[in-house]
Design a protein around this motif. Sequence first.
Motif, PDB file in Angstrom:
ATOM      1  N   TYR A 178       6.151  45.366  65.525  1.00 32.36           N
ATOM      2  CA  TYR A 178       7.393  46.240  65.562  1.00 32.36           C
ATOM      3  C   TYR A 178       8.536  45.645  66.451  1.00 32.36           C
ATOM      4  O   TYR A 178       9.660  45.738  66.172  1.00 32.36           O
ATOM      5  N   ALA A 179       7.936  44.743  67.373  1.00 37.15           N
ATOM      6  CA  ALA A 179       8.949  43.781  68.279  1.00 37.15           C
ATOM      7  C   ALA A 179       9.895  42.973  67.338  1.00 37.15           C
ATOM      8  O   ALA A 179      11.186  43.016  67.659  1.00 37.15           O
ATOM      9  N   LEU A 180       9.301  42.334  66.586  1.00 39.91           N
ATOM     10  CA  LEU A 180      10.026  41.388  65.512  1.00 39.91           C
ATOM     11  C   LEU A 180      11.006  42.374  64.596  1.00 39.91           C
ATOM     12  O   LEU A 180      12.197  41.942  64.694  1.00 39.91           O
ATOM     13  N   VAL A 181      10.586  43.495  63.984  1.00 39.67           N
ATOM     14  CA  VAL A 181      11.279  44.429  63.405  1.00 39.67           C
ATOM     15  C   VAL A 181      12.538  44.972  63.923  1.00 39.67           C
ATOM     16  O   VAL A 181      13.545  45.110  63.666  1.00 39.67           O
ATOM     17  N   SER A 183      13.843  43.716  66.992  1.00 41.90           N
ATOM     18  CA  SER A 183      14.553  42.786  67.417  1.00 41.90           C
ATOM     19  C   SER A 183      15.793  42.249  66.105  1.00 41.90           C
ATOM     20  O   SER A 183      16.790  41.974  66.419  1.00 41.90           O
ATOM     21  N   ILE A 184      15.349  42.355  65.055  1.00 40.82           N
ATOM     22  CA  ILE A 184      16.220  42.185  63.719  1.00 40.82           C
ATOM     23  C   ILE A 184      17.237  43.150  63.607  1.00 40.82           C
ATOM     24  O   ILE A 184      18.377  43.108  63.473  1.00 40.82           O
ATOM     25  N   ARG A 187      19.913  43.410  66.357  1.00 42.93           N
ATOM     26  CA  ARG A 187      21.107  42.469  66.288  1.00 42.93           C
ATOM     27  C   ARG A 187      21.953  43.097  65.302  1.00 42.93           C
ATOM     28  O   ARG A 187      23.394  42.581  65.639  1.00 42.93           O
ATOM     29  N   SER A 188      21.607  43.611  64.458  1.00 42.53           N
ATOM     30  CA  SER A 188      22.694  44.409  63.338  1.00 42.53           C
ATOM     31  C   SER A 188      23.310  45.576  64.162  1.00 42.53           C
ATOM     32  O   SER A 188      24.568  45.846  63.596  1.00 42.53           O
ATOM     33  N   MET A 189      23.049  45.999  65.243  1.00 45.18           N
ATOM     34  CA  MET A 189      23.769  47.177  65.784  1.00 45.18           C
ATOM     35  C   MET A 189      25.073  46.433  66.403  1.00 45.18           C
ATOM     36  O   MET A 189      25.881  47.493  66.498  1.00 45.18           O
ATOM     37  N   LEU A 190      25.128  45.292  66.657  1.00 41.64           N
ATOM     38  CA  LEU A 190      26.506  44.814  67.154  1.00 41.64           C
ATOM     39  C   LEU A 190      27.493  44.994  66.112  1.00 41.64           C
ATOM     40  O   LEU A 190      28.717  45.175  66.352  1.00 41.64           O
ATOM     41  N   PHE A 191      27.178  44.933  64.891  1.00 38.60           N
ATOM     42  CA  PHE A 191      28.225  45.199  63.766  1.00 38.60           C
ATOM     43  C   PHE A 191      28.229  46.701  63.179  1.00 38.60           C
ATOM     44  O   PHE A 191      29.112  46.975  62.438  1.00 38.60           O
ATOM     45  N   LEU A 192      27.177  47.540  63.541  1.00 40.15           N
ATOM     46  CA  LEU A 192      27.253  48.837  63.124  1.00 40.15           C
ATOM     47  C   LEU A 192      27.791  49.756  63.927  1.00 40.15           C
ATOM     48  O   LEU A 192      27.555  51.118  63.746  1.00 40.15           O
ATOM     49  N   SER A 193      28.191  49.462  65.208  1.00 39.88           N
ATOM     50  CA  SER A 193      28.372  50.319  66.499  1.00 39.88           C
ATOM     51  C   SER A 193      29.943  50.463  66.705  1.00 39.88           C
ATOM     52  O   SER A 193      30.353  51.145  67.652  1.00 39.88           O
TER      53      SER A 193
END
Length: 264
Positions: A178-181, A183-184, A187-193
């Motif tokens: 889950y930690a890897l999932v 973390s990926i 990172r996308s939250m930067l562009f979706l927020s």
Amino acid sequence: MSADRSIHATRGLRLRSGVILALMMHEIKVRFRMSIMGYFMVLAEPIFQYLTMFIAFHYLTRQPAFGLSLGVFLATGIVPYFLFMHLSSRVMGAVRSGKAFNKVQTVGFLDIALAKGLLEYLTLILFGTVVFVVLGFFGQSAVPHLPIELINSVLVIGLMGFGVGLVNGVLTKIFKFYALVYSIFARSMLFLSGVFYVPATLPAVAREYLSYNPLLHGIEWFRLGFFESYPAVDLDRGYLGGWVLGSITLGLVMLKACEAKLKL
């Protein structure tokens, strides 16, 4: 009987407060090495990240998506974004690594998460203050239009970061992948927020999908408190409040239910 319960509750609260304060002092000693310089070295990381993004966007586009200052507009997106992401990450790490402290009978996983989360929250508040003070020093309009709305948004984003951190901490302890999932996904939250843009300027379909992201609502609320006439048309405080209540409740239940697993 009620007086005895009140005294017992007061003593319990004092005990928990003392434990959390002791854990915070331990964290300061380990992380900041008990020095002002150590504290500012920790602040240097988010400040450097902000400066990197500002320089990149300065060369890509000199015009902010809203307002007159690119630096201020980016700061109003990055500060609440860092507040949520760094705080949730710190709380998640506290739950995952908390078994070392949990050997002490009076220390629980929640105490560890509260101590590390509160210290991270205060650090990020200082980071945001430094950024806006420096921008103001250089002549940028860095004074919030509605300070109460700004303060409320910071409190709610912090609470949501704490709740999400609790849930993620338990999940990463039980499910190693889950930690890897996450973390990926993080990172996308930067562009979706809505950090780099104003959601109101996007097509209706895009706004509908993005509105499911609670952090977008937090950033919209933050900007509403900062800018006069900011078009926070997608802001839903009730939705954000539901995430706060739901994540904290779920996190506390998971901590209690999986306590034995967390100690392994």
